[in-house]
Write an enzyme that holds these catalytic residues in place. Sequence first.
Site, short mmCIF file in Angstrom:
data_model
loop_
_atom_site.label_atom_id
_atom_site.label_comp_id
_atom_site.label_asym_id
_atom_site.label_seq_id
_atom_site.Cartn_x
_atom_site.Cartn_y
_atom_site.Cartn_z
N LYS A 52 -50.44 19.36 -9.38
CA LYS A 52 -51.00 20.18 -8.31
C LYS A 52 -50.09 21.38 -8.02
O LYS A 52 -50.55 22.51 -7.90
CB LYS A 52 -51.19 19.32 -7.04
CG LYS A 52 -52.33 18.31 -7.19
CD LYS A 52 -52.39 17.28 -6.06
CE LYS A 52 -53.48 16.24 -6.36
NZ LYS A 52 -53.57 15.15 -5.36
N GLN A 96 -50.31 12.58 -0.44
CA GLN A 96 -50.75 11.85 -1.64
C GLN A 96 -50.89 10.36 -1.33
O GLN A 96 -50.01 9.76 -0.73
CB GLN A 96 -49.74 12.10 -2.78
CG GLN A 96 -50.15 11.56 -4.13
CD GLN A 96 -51.38 12.27 -4.72
OE1 GLN A 96 -51.64 13.44 -4.43
NE2 GLN A 96 -52.12 11.57 -5.55
N ASP A 119 -57.98 17.92 1.17
CA ASP A 119 -58.49 16.77 0.42
C ASP A 119 -59.89 16.37 0.90
O ASP A 119 -60.60 15.64 0.20
CB ASP A 119 -57.58 15.55 0.65
CG ASP A 119 -56.59 15.32 -0.49
OD1 ASP A 119 -56.92 15.66 -1.64
OD2 ASP A 119 -55.50 14.79 -0.20
#
Length: 288
Positions: A52, A96, A119
């Site tokens: 990412k 994460q 997200d």
Amino acid sequence: MELIDGKKIAAEIKQELADKVEELKSQGKKVPHLVAVLVGNDPASETYVASKVKSCKEVGFKSTEMRYSSDITEEQLLEVVDKLNRDEDVDGYIVQLPLPGHISEERILLAIDPDKDVDGFHPFNVGKMVTGLPTYLPATPAGIVELLTRYRIETRGKHCVVIGRSNIVGTPMAVLMSRKDEHADCTVTICHSRTRNIQEITRQADILIVALGKPHFVTAEMVKEGAVVVDVGIHRVPSDKTKSGFRLIGDVDFEQVAPKCSYITPVPGGVGPMTIVSLLQNTLKAAQ
Ligand code: GUN
């Protein structure tokens, strides 16, 4: 059978994003800034976060990786989230997953400012997605819709079977494929670990999306001739045919299944690269 080349499509979208960044710069505007919070040292999470951050650099976004040891307390992580919510330089951020067992993912996700939740995991944004309001769409399902769209794969009225019901992939995937939209409009069935006679159901799929996290779960008998198969799984398995001593495989037994398909995503190089570009697209949206 045609391969769905996620790597190629992701590269095209990255170029579009890089052009957009140049445009922002030429207008004297700030470039998008994504922060990735990583707790502990789960090898898969480390790889995902590194990709990412690398992808941000490639398109000219600012990115920051914040790492914490696995013994960080929930309160301390909530303080990190609170700081990110208030930091005006941060457009979007992700925490994460999975988090260590002593930290409630639910509490952390609820604390993220929905405007910075690139997200799309905050229940507020999930609710917006379900009701069809504009919001950040979860990266993997959004990337899959983008792949089907760019390959001009007909979805209207088709039977889409999703295997897996996770909050990250299966559930939002089913929602997106059933939406009233020219790139969706499917009749959707979700299969999961309690589904009986799964093969009977998967054999009816015009579009089969597999996200259950079991290597080579889908075999040729489970797939209808001419189906479109999308494989979300990624597993590292030992191999004596590669220098590294391992290779990556998906939830679908590609060699067996591919000859029956009209389209199929490979692993690696199918869905994976699209997940990352969707996150970048959400970050650009957050910055705007
Ligand atoms: N873990 C697995 N996939 C994801 C993702 O898309 N976002 C976050 N934050 N964690 C993940």
